[in-house]
Design a protein around this motif. Sequence first.
Motif, PDB file in Angstrom:
ATOM      1  N   ASN A  11       0.813  -1.203   0.000  1.00  0.00           N
ATOM      2  CA  ASN A  11       0.000   0.000   0.000  1.00  0.00           C
ATOM      3  C   ASN A  11       0.850   1.258   0.000  1.00  0.00           C
ATOM      4  N   THR A  12       2.146   1.125   0.023  1.00  0.00           N
ATOM      5  CA  THR A  12       3.050   2.266   0.091  1.00  0.00           C
ATOM      6  C   THR A  12       3.118   2.965  -1.258  1.00  0.00           C
ATOM      7  N   ILE A  13       2.945   4.280  -1.237  1.00  0.00           N
ATOM      8  CA  ILE A  13       3.046   5.091  -2.451  1.00  0.00           C
ATOM      9  C   ILE A  13       4.491   5.511  -2.654  1.00  0.00           C
ATOM     10  N   CYS A  14       5.081   6.129  -1.622  1.00  0.00           N
ATOM     11  CA  CYS A  14       6.482   6.529  -1.692  1.00  0.00           C
ATOM     12  C   CYS A  14       7.044   6.659  -0.278  1.00  0.00           C
ATOM     13  N   GLN A  15       8.371   6.602  -0.187  1.00  0.00           N
ATOM     14  CA  GLN A  15       9.053   6.697   1.102  1.00  0.00           C
ATOM     15  C   GLN A  15      10.146   7.752   1.026  1.00  0.00           C
ATOM     16  N   ASN A  16      10.486   8.298   2.175  1.00  0.00           N
ATOM     17  CA  ASN A  16      11.584   9.247   2.293  1.00  0.00           C
ATOM     18  C   ASN A  16      12.775   8.496   2.882  1.00  0.00           C
ATOM     19  N   LYS A  17      13.544   7.834   2.027  1.00  0.00           N
ATOM     20  CA  LYS A  17      14.671   7.027   2.482  1.00  0.00           C
ATOM     21  C   LYS A  17      15.805   7.896   3.026  1.00  0.00           C
ATOM     22  N   LYS A  18      15.904   9.110   2.535  1.00  0.00           N
ATOM     23  CA  LYS A  18      16.939  10.020   2.990  1.00  0.00           C
ATOM     24  C   LYS A  18      16.735  10.391   4.466  1.00  0.00           C
ATOM     25  N   ALA A  19      15.484  10.418   4.920  1.00  0.00           N
ATOM     26  CA  ALA A  19      15.185  10.800   6.302  1.00  0.00           C
ATOM     27  C   ALA A  19      15.772   9.805   7.290  1.00  0.00           C
ATOM     28  N   ARG A  20      15.708   8.523   6.995  1.00  0.00           N
ATOM     29  CA  ARG A  20      16.247   7.518   7.911  1.00  0.00           C
ATOM     30  C   ARG A  20      17.768   7.583   7.973  1.00  0.00           C
ATOM     31  N   HIS A  21      18.392   8.082   6.922  1.00  0.00           N
ATOM     32  CA  HIS A  21      19.841   8.240   6.918  1.00  0.00           C
ATOM     33  C   HIS A  21      20.268   9.506   7.658  1.00  0.00           C
ATOM     34  N   GLU A  22      19.485  10.569   7.547  1.00  0.00           N
ATOM     35  CA  GLU A  22      19.853  11.871   8.090  1.00  0.00           C
ATOM     36  C   GLU A  22      19.418  12.094   9.545  1.00  0.00           C
ATOM     37  N   TYR A  23      18.407  11.335  10.029  1.00  0.00           N
ATOM     38  CA  TYR A  23      17.822  11.628  11.337  1.00  0.00           C
ATOM     39  C   TYR A  23      17.699  10.372  12.199  1.00  0.00           C
ATOM     40  N   HIS A  24      17.689  10.588  13.531  1.00  0.00           N
ATOM     41  CA  HIS A  24      17.293   9.567  14.493  1.00  0.00           C
ATOM     42  C   HIS A  24      15.784   9.712  14.662  1.00  0.00           C
ATOM     43  N   ILE A  25      15.013   8.692  14.309  1.00  0.00           N
ATOM     44  CA  ILE A  25      13.558   8.749  14.377  1.00  0.00           C
ATOM     45  C   ILE A  25      13.130   8.437  15.806  1.00  0.00           C
ATOM     46  N   ASP A  26      12.269   9.289  16.380  1.00  0.00           N
ATOM     47  CA  ASP A  26      11.828   9.096  17.758  1.00  0.00           C
ATOM     48  C   ASP A  26      10.364   8.647  17.822  1.00  0.00           C
ATOM     49  N   THR A  27       9.429   9.508  17.522  1.00  0.00           N
ATOM     50  CA  THR A  27       8.005   9.198  17.631  1.00  0.00           C
ATOM     51  C   THR A  27       7.357   9.335  16.270  1.00  0.00           C
ATOM     52  N   LYS A  28       6.501   8.369  15.915  1.00  0.00           N
ATOM     53  CA  LYS A  28       5.815   8.395  14.621  1.00  0.00           C
ATOM     54  C   LYS A  28       4.335   8.704  14.818  1.00  0.00           C
ATOM     55  N   PHE A  29       3.759   9.398  13.834  1.00  0.00           N
ATOM     56  CA  PHE A  29       2.343   9.729  13.821  1.00  0.00           C
ATOM     57  C   PHE A  29       1.771   9.394  12.456  1.00  0.00           C
ATOM     58  N   GLU A  30       0.470   9.123  12.420  1.00  0.00           N
ATOM     59  CA  GLU A  30      -0.230   8.895  11.160  1.00  0.00           C
ATOM     60  C   GLU A  30      -1.172  10.067  10.937  1.00  0.00           C
ATOM     61  N   ALA A  31      -1.044  10.709   9.788  1.00  0.00           N
ATOM     62  CA  ALA A  31      -1.857  11.880   9.486  1.00  0.00           C
ATOM     63  C   ALA A  31      -2.542  11.698   8.144  1.00  0.00           C
ATOM     64  N   GLY A  32      -3.739  12.225   8.035  1.00  0.00           N
ATOM     65  CA  GLY A  32      -4.426  12.257   6.757  1.00  0.00           C
ATOM     66  C   GLY A  32      -3.933  13.448   5.954  1.00  0.00           C
ATOM     67  N   LEU A  33      -4.247  13.473   4.657  1.00  0.00           N
ATOM     68  CA  LEU A  33      -3.831  14.566   3.788  1.00  0.00           C
ATOM     69  C   LEU A  33      -5.048  15.159   3.105  1.00  0.00           C
ATOM     70  N   ALA A  34      -5.146  16.474   3.065  1.00  0.00           N
ATOM     71  CA  ALA A  34      -6.188  17.154   2.306  1.00  0.00           C
ATOM     72  C   ALA A  34      -5.634  17.394   0.902  1.00  0.00           C
ATOM     73  N   LEU A  35      -6.202  16.703  -0.090  1.00  0.00           N
ATOM     74  CA  LEU A  35      -5.663  16.732  -1.448  1.00  0.00           C
ATOM     75  C   LEU A  35      -6.708  17.197  -2.448  1.00  0.00           C
ATOM     76  N   ALA A  36      -6.228  17.710  -3.577  1.00  0.00           N
ATOM     77  CA  ALA A  36      -7.091  18.036  -4.712  1.00  0.00           C
ATOM     78  C   ALA A  36      -7.268  16.779  -5.562  1.00  0.00           C
ATOM     79  N   GLY A  37      -8.213  16.814  -6.470  1.00  0.00           N
ATOM     80  CA  GLY A  37      -8.511  15.640  -7.300  1.00  0.00           C
ATOM     81  C   GLY A  37      -7.350  15.194  -8.161  1.00  0.00           C
ATOM     82  N   TRP A  38      -6.659  16.152  -8.780  1.00  0.00           N
ATOM     83  CA  TRP A  38      -5.543  15.768  -9.646  1.00  0.00           C
ATOM     84  C   TRP A  38      -4.408  15.148  -8.849  1.00  0.00           C
ATOM     85  N   GLU A  39      -4.277  15.540  -7.569  1.00  0.00           N
ATOM     86  CA  GLU A  39      -3.213  14.978  -6.735  1.00  0.00           C
ATOM     87  C   GLU A  39      -3.490  13.516  -6.409  1.00  0.00           C
ATOM     88  N   VAL A  40      -4.739  13.176  -6.168  1.00  0.00           N
ATOM     89  CA  VAL A  40      -5.100  11.784  -5.889  1.00  0.00           C
ATOM     90  C   VAL A  40      -4.826  10.921  -7.120  1.00  0.00           C
TER      91      VAL A  40
END
Length: 157
Positions: A11-40
């Motif tokens: 179900n993954t659309i895309c990932q930010n692989k650079k973030a795991r290399h650049e940062y120590h990940i502490d707490t994760k959250f799940e957020a919805g996105l408000a998108l336009a039709g063309w973006e979906v």
Amino acid sequence: MAKKKAKTSSNTICQNKKARHEYHIDTKFEAGLALAGWEVKSLRDGRAQLVDSYVILHNGEAWLAGAHFTPLKTACTHVVADPTRQRKLLLNRREIDQLIGATQAKGYTCIALSLYWKNDKVKCEIALAKGKKQHDKRDTEKDRDWNRQKQRLMAAK
């Protein structure tokens, strides 16, 4: 009738692989996105990038900035599409307060890790993270290489 694409198991659309290399990940959250039709439609085609994306906390709201959604030529003929516009993240008030407190008081950075589908809705996994120093990056790379080498040795035996 148009041919349907083969359904992918992930179900993954895309990932930010650079973030795991650049940062120590502490707490994760799940957020919805408000998108336009063309973006979906663009996300269904897999045309999104989170490489330099981050979360802006402004006026008690969270915004995804720096994400790039490439518009489809056929989907946005009557709309002027801005591929790098800020998109609103849908979070609870206590989650936003927690993000604001951590970024202002404790020195954390809020970054986007991945976009994925959940029950036909687009979700964004965001995280509170602290930047890594150069020697930390080398240590994680060394550990990753050593684990890979151990797996090869175990498979050879």
